[in-house]
Scaffold this motif. Sequence first.
Motif, PDB file in Angstrom:
ATOM      1  N   GLU A 196       2.930   5.471  17.647  1.00 39.03           N
ATOM      2  CA  GLU A 196       2.687   4.093  17.208  1.00 39.03           C
ATOM      3  C   GLU A 196       4.022   3.385  16.999  1.00 39.03           C
ATOM      4  OE1 GLU A 196       0.301   2.140  13.457  1.00 39.03           O
ATOM      5  OE2 GLU A 196       0.054   4.272  13.807  1.00 39.03           O
TER       6      GLU A 196
ATOM      7  N   GLU B  36      11.477  -3.044  14.831  1.00 41.48           N
ATOM      8  CA  GLU B  36      10.354  -2.163  15.149  1.00 41.48           C
ATOM      9  C   GLU B  36      10.555  -0.798  14.525  1.00 41.48           C
ATOM     10  OE1 GLU B  36       8.916  -3.618  19.483  1.00 41.48           O
ATOM     11  OE2 GLU B  36       9.825  -1.625  19.328  1.00 41.48           O
TER      12      GLU B  36
ATOM     13  N   ARG C 126       4.562  -1.798   6.881  1.00 44.66           N
ATOM     14  CA  ARG C 126       3.147  -2.186   7.004  1.00 44.66           C
ATOM     15  C   ARG C 126       2.780  -3.315   6.042  1.00 44.66           C
ATOM     16  NH1 ARG C 126       0.346   1.618  10.228  1.00 44.66           N
ATOM     17  NH2 ARG C 126       0.906   3.768   9.776  1.00 44.66           N
ATOM     18  N   GLN C 127       3.223  -3.172   4.773  1.00 42.72           N
ATOM     19  CA  GLN C 127       2.783  -4.133   3.738  1.00 42.72           C
ATOM     20  C   GLN C 127       3.701  -5.336   3.616  1.00 42.72           C
ATOM     21  OE1 GLN C 127       2.447  -2.130  -0.070  1.00 42.72           O
ATOM     22  NE2 GLN C 127       1.733  -0.274   0.922  1.00 42.72           N
TER      23      GLN C 127
ATOM     24  N   THR D 273       7.706   3.262   6.112  1.00 39.07           N
ATOM     25  CA  THR D 273       6.517   2.799   6.842  1.00 39.07           C
ATOM     26  C   THR D 273       5.655   1.905   5.949  1.00 39.07           C
ATOM     27  OG1 THR D 273       6.582   4.839   8.104  1.00 39.07           O
ATOM     28  CG2 THR D 273       4.523   3.592   8.184  1.00 39.07           C
ATOM     29  N   ARG D 274       5.538   2.291   4.671  1.00 38.41           N
ATOM     30  CA  ARG D 274       4.737   1.459   3.762  1.00 38.41           C
ATOM     31  C   ARG D 274       5.345   0.063   3.641  1.00 38.41           C
ATOM     32  NH1 ARG D 274       4.355   6.071   0.496  1.00 38.41           N
ATOM     33  NH2 ARG D 274       5.622   5.200  -1.170  1.00 38.41           N
TER      34      ARG D 274
ATOM     35  N   ASP E  96       1.843   7.897   5.109  1.00 44.06           N
ATOM     36  CA  ASP E  96       3.013   7.056   5.376  1.00 44.06           C
ATOM     37  C   ASP E  96       4.136   7.357   4.399  1.00 44.06           C
ATOM     38  OD1 ASP E  96       1.898   5.614   7.451  1.00 44.06           O
ATOM     39  OD2 ASP E  96       1.273   3.919   6.191  1.00 44.06           O
TER      40      ASP E  96
ATOM     41  N   LEU F 208       5.434  -0.042  15.047  1.00 44.25           N
ATOM     42  CA  LEU F 208       5.047  -1.155  14.159  1.00 44.25           C
ATOM     43  C   LEU F 208       6.104  -2.232  14.200  1.00 44.25           C
ATOM     44  CD1 LEU F 208       4.082   0.796  10.888  1.00 44.25           C
ATOM     45  CD2 LEU F 208       2.534  -0.028  12.681  1.00 44.25           C
TER      46      LEU F 208
END
Length: 266
Positions: free
Chosen positions: A133, A125, A95-96, A91-92, A87, A135
């Motif tokens: 994918e 998004e 995600r987090q 993206t990190r 990632d 997210l």
Amino acid sequence: MSDSPEQTSAPFYLPTSNEVELFTAAYRQRLPVMLKGPTGCGKTRFVEHMAHRLGLPLFSVACHEDITAADLVGRYLLTGGETVWVDGPLTRAVRQGGMCYLDEIVEARADSTVVMHPLADHRRELNIERLGESLRAPDNFMLVVSYNPGYQSVLKDLKPSTRQRMVAIEMEYPAFEQELSIVVKESGVDEASAANLIKLANAVRKLDSGTLPEASSTRTLVATGRLMREGLSAREAAKAAMILPLTDDADIQRGLAEVIHSYLPG
Ligand code: ADP
């Protein structure tokens, strides 16, 4: 990446206008923020301060012309004969949860700003094409970009469609009294010395952009003060940290040396 919540208190930031309130409101409403202002005026420090205040991990990316979407989103890397997806910082952060700060965004390639569109609008998004994918950003994800409006070609300007998705906060060099507090606190010089440095900087800031591409920033004042704390004279320190970094033109350097002599003691 810096993970600012590990610090016990927020990094020092002296507000110069209503930027703390605006930023907080934007975060609560899940709106991305665009910080506009000259180099060295405190944008990065402000972001570090706000990330800490809001309790968000900070994922910072210093953008440059080779930054691509893959640098932000992620890529497959070769490790031990295998290809492994890693990632990117954007993206990190998605995600987090956390704050993703893209410093000097206009320097990045156009494809990297394209990934921001669905992330910056109501969809929130992130599409990771390579993984097929998509997210959805959590409520505690925030996108922050910064750029220097005086320092870019029109061609590299952000697209209007990207700009319109953001809350803009305009940042400037602090007013005299505020800059005085900042330089004293950050460099440790006494008030009288700091006041002289700021008067010098204000004289340099009056020059038009044809003479100097950038003016003396708060950052260069802090650096000058730090050199003075090491025992250099005000004139030596100002030449090394405020003047020489701004220009290589010998005539302009001579002119600025005269300005130093009239504002600073020898
Ligand atoms: P930018 O990101 O706009 O280039 P920085 O955030 O790196 O600038 O600011 C440069 C330095 O100036 C900081 O490290 C800090 O020492 C000082 N500074 C500028 N503005 C402020 C402020 N409002 N409060 C505290 N420090 C500031």
